[in-house]
Design a protein around this motif. Structure first.
Motif, short mmCIF file in Angstrom:
data_model
loop_
_atom_site.label_atom_id
_atom_site.label_comp_id
_atom_site.label_asym_id
_atom_site.label_seq_id
_atom_site.Cartn_x
_atom_site.Cartn_y
_atom_site.Cartn_z
N GLU B 297 0.98 -1.27 0.06
CA GLU B 297 -0.02 -0.02 0.09
C GLU B 297 0.74 1.20 0.02
O GLU B 297 0.57 2.19 -0.47
CB GLU B 297 -1.10 0.14 1.21
CG GLU B 297 -2.25 -0.77 0.98
CD GLU B 297 -2.86 -1.27 2.20
OE1 GLU B 297 -2.74 -0.47 3.18
OE2 GLU B 297 -3.60 -2.34 2.34
N SER B 314 -4.29 -3.30 -8.04
CA SER B 314 -4.68 -4.34 -6.96
C SER B 314 -3.86 -5.72 -7.49
O SER B 314 -3.25 -6.51 -6.85
CB SER B 314 -5.90 -4.63 -7.09
OG SER B 314 -6.35 -4.89 -8.43
N HIS B 317 -0.38 -4.90 -6.11
CA HIS B 317 -0.44 -5.28 -4.36
C HIS B 317 -0.66 -6.76 -4.40
O HIS B 317 0.35 -7.07 -3.60
CB HIS B 317 -1.75 -4.60 -4.31
CG HIS B 317 -2.18 -4.73 -2.74
ND1 HIS B 317 -1.89 -3.62 -1.81
CD2 HIS B 317 -2.42 -5.84 -1.95
CE1 HIS B 317 -2.24 -4.33 -0.59
NE2 HIS B 317 -2.49 -5.50 -0.61
N ASN B 318 -1.38 -7.57 -4.99
CA ASN B 318 -1.47 -8.66 -4.74
C ASN B 318 -0.10 -9.81 -5.04
O ASN B 318 0.32 -10.66 -4.20
CB ASN B 318 -2.49 -9.56 -5.25
CG ASN B 318 -3.85 -9.03 -5.12
OD1 ASN B 318 -4.05 -8.30 -3.85
ND2 ASN B 318 -4.83 -9.29 -5.77
#
Lengths: 172, 330
Positions: B297, B314, B317-318
């Motif tokens: 983040e 995302s 992020h993952n």
């Protein structure tokens, strides 16, 4: 600027070739248009399909992106050079035995690529799907073969046969 | 393709001198896998190619402190197969193996991989405007097809991404690029070789015309034995990254605390994106999913996705979290 001609000497399928070509000539066009070796195919001409794959000093390469002028003295093997006279290369025989093609257009590239992929695995080269990068030996299972042959596209979708043919040779 | 003269240089100084004799459109030729293609497309129109594949820069040599000096003309396949690269810097071997195809890796060189151009469709299509190819002509990608373009560090002039996998690993490892130019030799620390587009998207790197990369030095990093490259792409193999992560993690013996971390992202920016904010967040933090989520983040707070690529935020992020979890559990 006028076209620039250059003398090139290289060995193709064991025979020396010496000729003058435009510097723009790709290794693929040299083989097909100047040496009448039409085995290597011009599919995309952008290095994306693999149908032009030949062996350069024993290593597979996309002949469409290789400039002939940059390959002075190189030893080239095309699909025409794989067989020993009437005797098919073992991988060629496996392709026949496993229905590893339909139209055959990609086959010369698949064969050269497959021969080199087998040699790379024997030399212990890992691939993107090799779990243990430190391992000395690589076992060519279906996932390994698919990854290592991903630079050769087959629009007929003969992949199951191609994988089986390469696997047969890997097991020898 | 336009006609061009060809010269094979015998050494680095000869190559630099040969290029200096040409016009601004003279180019060094490595494996040619990108340059020859761009010449065929009309994107590149050199009048002179100086072949730099026979300059005796073809070796991988050990450096003091556990590092490696990788010659500029080492082919990508040889670098990936090199025993020392595989053992000391698995993230680099994996990044190389995740790129292109077997036959392309046999041609592509270390320096050429770093200097390859974006695969943005508008850059490669001379019938379209593109600020990177034709200065000031505009950027159709901002309103057009940009699903696989940048989410970080882009500008109003350019939203292209750098396509290399190898460069992402080298950015994470803090590699130094050795450059020979008309003014002598210097080194550039990764990721500083590449630059953000700003209002000069025609410049991919900080190199000047005539500069020749002769080697890449990867400094020793003992804990890089615990490193990994993960790449998400639209098909299982032989495709450019949608998002990729190069990571190395140093966790204390008890397995509880992150001592140090290296993280870089591919497919998200005009440069291989060193994730310094995430590294800062990780240092001293417990090696837990919560820490890894917070680090991702921290890095991606700066993301400014385009209309059709918000999914990359995302996804990145993952991918960061999953890669760090794998390394923490290794």
């Amino acid at each position: 600027m006028q076209p620039v001609m250059t003398e090139i000497a290289l060995t193709v399928n064991g025979r020396e070739a010496r000729l003058a070509v435009d510097t723009r000539t790709s290794l693929l066009d040299l083989l097909r248009e100047h040496l009448d070796l039409a085995g290597a195919k011009k599919g995309c001409d952008h290095g994306q399909c693999g149908s032009c794959t030949v062996l350069v000093d024993g290593r597979r390469a996309n002949a469409c992106l290789a400039l002939a002028v940059a390959h002075q003295g190189a030893e080239i093997t095309t699909v025409e050079g794989l067989a020993g006279g009437e005797e098919l290369h073992p991988l060629q025989q496996s392709f026949v035995d496993h229905d590893a093609f339909q139209c055959g257009y990609c086959t010369p590239g698949q064969l050269c690529s497959g021969v080199a992929a087998l040699a790379e695995a024997r030399a212990g080269w890992p691939s993107a799907v090799t779990a243990d990068l430190a391992a000395d030996a690589v076992a060519l299972d279906a996932a390994e073969i698919r990854e290592r042959m991903s630079g050769n596209i087959c629009r007929c979708g003969a992949y199951p046969g191609i994988v089986a043919a390469v696997a047969e040779q890997a097991a020898r | 393709m336009r006609p061009f003269a060809y010269e094979a240089a015998a050494d680095a100084d000869g190559a630099v001198a040969a290029l200096a004799r040409g016009t601004a459109a003279a180019r060094y030729l490595g494996g040619g896998t990108n340059l020859v293609d761009l010449m065929r497309l009309g994107v590149e129109q050199p009048e002179l190619l100086v072949d730099v594949t026979r300059l005796a820069h073809g070796a991988i040599e050990p450096l003091d402190g556990g590092g490696l000096r990788i010659g500029a003309e080492v082919r990508n396949s040889d670098c990936a197969a090199d025993r020392a690269v595989r053992e000391r810097f698995p993230v680099l071997a994996q990044a190389l193996l995740a790129g292109a195809s077997g036959q392309l890796r046999n041609l592509a060189t270390t320096a050429g991989n770093l200097l390859q151009r974006t695969r943005c469709a508008y850059f490669q299509d001379v019938s379209k405007p593109c600020n990177k190819r034709a200065v000031g002509s505009g950027c159709p990608a901002i309103e057009g097809d940009h699903r696989n373009l940048a989410i970080l560090g882009h500008s109003e002039a350019c939203v292209a991404t750098h396509p290399s996998d190898m460069a992402v690993a080298l950015a994470a490892l803090g590699a130094r690029v050795v450059v020979r130019g008309p003014g002598g030799e210097r080194t550039i620390a990764m990721p500083g070789l590449h630059r953000l587009p700003g209002d000069e998207p025609e410049r991919d790197t900080v190199l000047e015309h005539g500069d020749l990369i002769t080697a890449v030095e990867v400094p020793g990093l003992p804990w890089a034995t615990r490193s990994r490259y993960r790449k998400v792409r639209d098909r299982a193999s032989f495709a450019f990254a949608v998002v990729s992560v190069a990571a190395a993690l140093d966790v204390d013996e008890a397995g509880g605390t992150v001592r140090d971390a290296r993280l870089a992202l591919g497919g998200v920016a005009h440069v291989p994106w060193r994730a310094l904010a995430a590294e800062d967040a990780l240092r001293g933090a417990p090696a837990t999913r919560e820490s890894f989520e917070a680090a991702a983040e921290a890095e991606l707070a700066a993301a400014e996705p385009l209309r059709d690529n918000a999914f990359k935020v995302s996804l990145a992020h993952n991918l960061i979290v999953r890669t760090l979890l794998e390394l923490a559990g290794a």
